[in-house]
Each structure stands twice: as structure tokens, then as C-alpha cells.
Scaffold this motif. Sequence first.
Motif, PDB file in Angstrom:
ATOM      1  N   THR A  79       0.861  -1.177   0.000  1.00 37.86           N
ATOM      2  CA  THR A  79       0.000   0.000   0.000  1.00 37.86           C
ATOM      3  C   THR A  79       0.900   1.230   0.000  1.00 37.86           C
ATOM      4  O   THR A  79       2.122   1.121   0.091  1.00 37.86           O
ATOM      5  CB  THR A  79      -0.914   0.028   1.228  1.00 37.86           C
ATOM      6  N   ALA A  80       0.281   2.384  -0.025  1.00 36.76           N
ATOM      7  CA  ALA A  80       1.056   3.627  -0.004  1.00 36.76           C
ATOM      8  C   ALA A  80       1.941   3.712   1.244  1.00 36.76           C
ATOM      9  O   ALA A  80       2.995   4.355   1.224  1.00 36.76           O
ATOM     10  CB  ALA A  80       0.119   4.822  -0.075  1.00 36.76           C
ATOM     11  N   ALA A  81       1.522   3.070   2.305  1.00 36.83           N
ATOM     12  CA  ALA A  81       2.300   3.095   3.542  1.00 36.83           C
ATOM     13  C   ALA A  81       3.635   2.360   3.421  1.00 36.83           C
ATOM     14  O   ALA A  81       4.508   2.501   4.276  1.00 36.83           O
ATOM     15  CB  ALA A  81       1.490   2.491   4.689  1.00 36.83           C
ATOM     16  N   ASP A  82       3.784   1.583   2.368  1.00 38.49           N
ATOM     17  CA  ASP A  82       5.042   0.871   2.135  1.00 38.49           C
ATOM     18  C   ASP A  82       6.029   1.686   1.307  1.00 38.49           C
ATOM     19  O   ASP A  82       7.144   1.231   1.035  1.00 38.49           O
ATOM     20  CB  ASP A  82       4.771  -0.468   1.452  1.00 38.49           C
ATOM     21  N   THR A  83       5.625   2.877   0.901  1.00 38.40           N
ATOM     22  CA  THR A  83       6.535   3.765   0.185  1.00 38.40           C
ATOM     23  C   THR A  83       7.694   4.146   1.101  1.00 38.40           C
ATOM     24  O   THR A  83       7.484   4.673   2.202  1.00 38.40           O
ATOM     25  CB  THR A  83       5.805   5.034  -0.279  1.00 38.40           C
ATOM     26  N   ALA A  84       8.899   3.868   0.659  1.00 36.67           N
ATOM     27  CA  ALA A  84      10.064   4.092   1.514  1.00 36.67           C
ATOM     28  C   ALA A  84      11.343   3.847   0.719  1.00 36.67           C
ATOM     29  O   ALA A  84      11.311   3.279  -0.373  1.00 36.67           O
ATOM     30  CB  ALA A  84      10.040   3.158   2.717  1.00 36.67           C
ATOM     31  N   VAL A  85      12.446   4.278   1.299  1.00 37.87           N
ATOM     32  CA  VAL A  85      13.758   3.835   0.823  1.00 37.87           C
ATOM     33  C   VAL A  85      14.068   2.532   1.554  1.00 37.87           C
ATOM     34  O   VAL A  85      13.966   2.462   2.780  1.00 37.87           O
ATOM     35  CB  VAL A  85      14.849   4.874   1.117  1.00 37.87           C
ATOM     36  N   TYR A  86      14.404   1.519   0.787  1.00 36.77           N
ATOM     37  CA  TYR A  86      14.691   0.202   1.346  1.00 36.77           C
ATOM     38  C   TYR A  86      16.192  -0.046   1.295  1.00 36.77           C
ATOM     39  O   TYR A  86      16.831   0.117   0.253  1.00 36.77           O
ATOM     40  CB  TYR A  86      13.950  -0.877   0.560  1.00 36.77           C
ATOM     41  N   TYR A  87      16.741  -0.438   2.444  1.00 41.75           N
ATOM     42  CA  TYR A  87      18.169  -0.717   2.564  1.00 41.75           C
ATOM     43  C   TYR A  87      18.403  -2.186   2.894  1.00 41.75           C
ATOM     44  O   TYR A  87      17.693  -2.751   3.747  1.00 41.75           O
ATOM     45  CB  TYR A  87      18.789   0.089   3.706  1.00 41.75           C
ATOM     46  N   CYS A  88      19.398  -2.780   2.276  1.00 40.67           N
ATOM     47  CA  CYS A  88      19.920  -4.032   2.797  1.00 40.67           C
ATOM     48  C   CYS A  88      21.118  -3.670   3.677  1.00 40.67           C
ATOM     49  O   CYS A  88      21.809  -2.675   3.422  1.00 40.67           O
ATOM     50  CB  CYS A  88      20.323  -5.002   1.688  1.00 40.67           C
ATOM     51  N   ALA A  89      21.336  -4.458   4.711  1.00 42.79           N
ATOM     52  CA  ALA A  89      22.396  -4.125   5.660  1.00 42.79           C
ATOM     53  C   ALA A  89      22.967  -5.391   6.273  1.00 42.79           C
ATOM     54  O   ALA A  89      22.229  -6.327   6.596  1.00 42.79           O
ATOM     55  CB  ALA A  89      21.866  -3.196   6.754  1.00 42.79           C
ATOM     56  N   ARG A  90      24.267  -5.383   6.448  1.00 49.43           N
ATOM     57  CA  ARG A  90      24.948  -6.549   7.008  1.00 49.43           C
ATOM     58  C   ARG A  90      25.021  -6.455   8.529  1.00 49.43           C
ATOM     59  O   ARG A  90      25.360  -5.399   9.080  1.00 49.43           O
ATOM     60  CB  ARG A  90      26.369  -6.641   6.447  1.00 49.43           C
ATOM     61  N   GLY A  91      24.723  -7.562   9.178  1.00 43.52           N
ATOM     62  CA  GLY A  91      24.919  -7.678  10.610  1.00 43.52           C
ATOM     63  C   GLY A  91      26.232  -8.392  10.897  1.00 43.52           C
ATOM     64  O   GLY A  91      26.961  -8.759   9.970  1.00 43.52           O
ATOM     65  N   PRO A  92      26.529  -8.609  12.162  1.00 43.79           N
ATOM     66  CA  PRO A  92      27.772  -9.297  12.506  1.00 43.79           C
ATOM     67  C   PRO A  92      27.669 -10.799  12.277  1.00 43.79           C
ATOM     68  O   PRO A  92      26.663 -11.277  11.766  1.00 43.79           O
ATOM     69  CB  PRO A  92      27.929  -8.964  13.999  1.00 43.79           C
ATOM     70  N   VAL A  93      28.712 -11.525  12.653  1.00 46.22           N
ATOM     71  CA  VAL A  93      28.678 -12.979  12.516  1.00 46.22           C
ATOM     72  C   VAL A  93      28.024 -13.632  13.723  1.00 46.22           C
ATOM     73  O   VAL A  93      27.719 -14.813  13.710  1.00 46.22           O
ATOM     74  CB  VAL A  93      30.100 -13.549  12.297  1.00 46.22           C
ATOM     75  N   THR A  94      27.834 -12.851  14.768  1.00 51.77           N
ATOM     76  CA  THR A  94      27.170 -13.339  15.968  1.00 51.77           C
ATOM     77  C   THR A  94      25.744 -12.798  15.988  1.00 51.77           C
ATOM     78  O   THR A  94      25.460 -11.791  15.343  1.00 51.77           O
ATOM     79  CB  THR A  94      27.922 -12.870  17.223  1.00 51.77           C
ATOM     80  N   PRO A  95      24.870 -13.434  16.750  1.00 49.58           N
ATOM     81  CA  PRO A  95      23.462 -12.988  16.750  1.00 49.58           C
ATOM     82  C   PRO A  95      23.241 -11.699  17.520  1.00 49.58           C
ATOM     83  O   PRO A  95      22.548 -11.664  18.524  1.00 49.58           O
ATOM     84  CB  PRO A  95      22.732 -14.159  17.392  1.00 49.58           C
ATOM     85  N   GLU A  96      23.864 -10.652  17.072  1.00 51.16           N
ATOM     86  CA  GLU A  96      23.658  -9.344  17.675  1.00 51.16           C
ATOM     87  C   GLU A  96      23.041  -8.425  16.649  1.00 51.16           C
ATOM     88  O   GLU A  96      23.329  -8.525  15.454  1.00 51.16           O
ATOM     89  CB  GLU A  96      24.996  -8.779  18.169  1.00 51.16           C
ATOM     90  N   TRP A  97      22.246  -7.532  17.126  1.00 52.88           N
ATOM     91  CA  TRP A  97      21.413  -6.745  16.215  1.00 52.88           C
ATOM     92  C   TRP A  97      22.036  -5.400  15.941  1.00 52.88           C
ATOM     93  O   TRP A  97      21.660  -4.391  16.545  1.00 52.88           O
ATOM     94  CB  TRP A  97      20.008  -6.621  16.818  1.00 52.88           C
ATOM     95  N   TYR A  98      23.021  -5.384  15.025  1.00 54.35           N
ATOM     96  CA  TYR A  98      23.498  -4.110  14.520  1.00 54.35           C
ATOM     97  C   TYR A  98      23.964  -4.288  13.085  1.00 54.35           C
ATOM     98  O   TYR A  98      24.065  -5.410  12.602  1.00 54.35           O
ATOM     99  CB  TYR A  98      24.605  -3.524  15.403  1.00 54.35           C
ATOM    100  N   PHE A  99      24.237  -3.149  12.412  1.00 54.18           N
ATOM    101  CA  PHE A  99      24.465  -3.188  10.972  1.00 54.18           C
ATOM    102  C   PHE A  99      25.698  -2.358  10.648  1.00 54.18           C
ATOM    103  O   PHE A  99      25.695  -1.151  10.831  1.00 54.18           O
ATOM    104  CB  PHE A  99      23.238  -2.643  10.233  1.00 54.18           C
ATOM    105  N   ASP A 100      26.740  -3.033  10.174  1.00 55.89           N
ATOM    106  CA  ASP A 100      27.996  -2.320   9.953  1.00 55.89           C
ATOM    107  C   ASP A 100      28.271  -2.023   8.487  1.00 55.89           C
ATOM    108  O   ASP A 100      29.263  -1.378   8.175  1.00 55.89           O
ATOM    109  CB  ASP A 100      29.165  -3.099  10.568  1.00 55.89           C
ATOM    110  N   LEU A 101      27.414  -2.473   7.598  1.00 55.16           N
ATOM    111  CA  LEU A 101      27.565  -2.199   6.181  1.00 55.16           C
ATOM    112  C   LEU A 101      26.179  -2.081   5.582  1.00 55.16           C
ATOM    113  O   LEU A 101      25.338  -2.963   5.753  1.00 55.16           O
ATOM    114  CB  LEU A 101      28.349  -3.324   5.498  1.00 55.16           C
ATOM    115  N   TRP A 102      25.962  -0.969   4.855  1.00 59.19           N
ATOM    116  CA  TRP A 102      24.645  -0.690   4.305  1.00 59.19           C
ATOM    117  C   TRP A 102      24.734  -0.539   2.791  1.00 59.19           C
ATOM    118  O   TRP A 102      25.724  -0.026   2.257  1.00 59.19           O
ATOM    119  CB  TRP A 102      24.099   0.628   4.882  1.00 59.19           C
ATOM    120  N   GLY A 103      23.664  -0.938   2.132  1.00 54.95           N
ATOM    121  CA  GLY A 103      23.531  -0.593   0.726  1.00 54.95           C
ATOM    122  C   GLY A 103      23.162   0.875   0.599  1.00 54.95           C
ATOM    123  O   GLY A 103      22.879   1.549   1.595  1.00 54.95           O
TER     124      GLY A 103
END
Lengths: 109, 119
Positions: free
Chosen positions: B86-110
Motif C-alpha cells: 500500500t502507499a504506507a510501504d513507500t520508503a527507501v529500502y536498505y539491505c544491511a549486514r549484521g555481525p557474525v554473531t546474533p547481535e542486532w546491529y548493521f555495519d555495512l549498508w547498501g
Amino acid sequence: QSVLTQPPSASGTPGQRVTISCSGSSSNIGTNYVYWYQQLPGTAPKLLIYKNNQRPSGVPDRFSGFKSGTSASLAISGLRSEDEADYYCAAWDDSLRGMFGGGTKLTVL
Amino acid sequence: QVQLQQWGAGLLKPSETLSLTCAVNGGSLSPYYWNWIRQPPGRGLVWIGQINQRGGTYYNPSLNSRVTISADTSKNLLSLNLTSVTAADTAVYYCARGPVTPEWYFDLWGRGILVTVSS
């Protein structure tokens, strides 16, 4: 409306120290790491602080992260014009989703 | 130097399916966690979901029923599908890399790709 609450704006003059706050709850900041991102105009976000207070390689030591209880803050010392950007805090929430703060627009006067 | 290249349709009609791809150039999907994040125009960041090294996925509950994230490790490609937009999905979409461990952060972005939903 973000679960992590940040002030919408902050400002400072060159050389000044500014602090941006991020308020959460026991299910996110209270029990999980806090991360900070810098987003310069028209660009993708950049990781600034991870695991509450760690700086990735290449991030100047002018940037510092703090966490206490269910709140966190980002401090920028020696403010520069190139620090003008949007800053986002982030944390995992135990409701099984990642959360970002609403963002703080930093203006260098 | 690892870079993330994104592509996909930039204009969709309501009810269509959003499909985006992210290529890992100069690196590998393994053994990292990979994420999709979006940013509506003039607004803040929203985490969409994550895929881990074993293909396990975690989605934002607010989008869970419409989202699928997949990875082709042989081609180093990450994909996002979002149905019934829907219109609410209008956005800039990024892919992003997380670490090798299950931690929630992103050190590389498209660089991000703007997807507009409009009739």
C-alpha cells in the motif's frame, strides 16, 4: 511512534559538546545493547556506536556512547560542521523485534 | 572492499508485490546476518527483518505476514519480498549486514532504493 524516544532536534556550536538522549524500557535498552547510527543528508546510515559504547574502526573518539538502566545517550565533543546529520539509537526488544528511535536532527549553528 | 548493490522495481501499484535484491560485491553472504531496513520519506528507520547463516528468518511482527527474506549463498544474493503493498510501504529500502554473531546491529549498508507505491 517509536518505542525508543529521542528528542527530535539538538543543536550546538562548533567545538561544543552535545548530548543526544534515547529512552527505552526494560525490554529493550534495559536488557540489550544500544547502538547509534549517523545518517548524513541523502546517504545511508552509518554505524557510530555498538554494544553501548564501542566505536567501529574509523569513528573518531569525539563520539561516545553511554547506557544507564533504560536510557542511553550519545555524546559528541568538539562539534564540527560535518557532524550535522540525523542520529538514531537502536536496540533489540525482547518482543522479538529490532527497534530504532525516532531520530534526532543535529544542527551545527 | 565489500559493497552492497541493490536493485528492484521502484514504482508499484497497490496490492502488488515488492521484490528487491541485494548483491554482495567483493565479499560473501556467509557467515553474516543480513537485514532489510526501510525509511519512509522524511521519517525514521524501521527494521523489516533478518536472515541468519542457516537461513533462519526473523521478521518485524508488524510486517510478518507479508514479508519474506531469502538468501542465495551460491550467488551472494539477498532478496526481499513484500506482498500486498500500500502507499504506507513507500520508503527507501536498505539491505544491511549484521555481525557474525546474533547481535542486532548493521555495519555495512547498501545505498538504498526508493520504492513508491501509487495508483
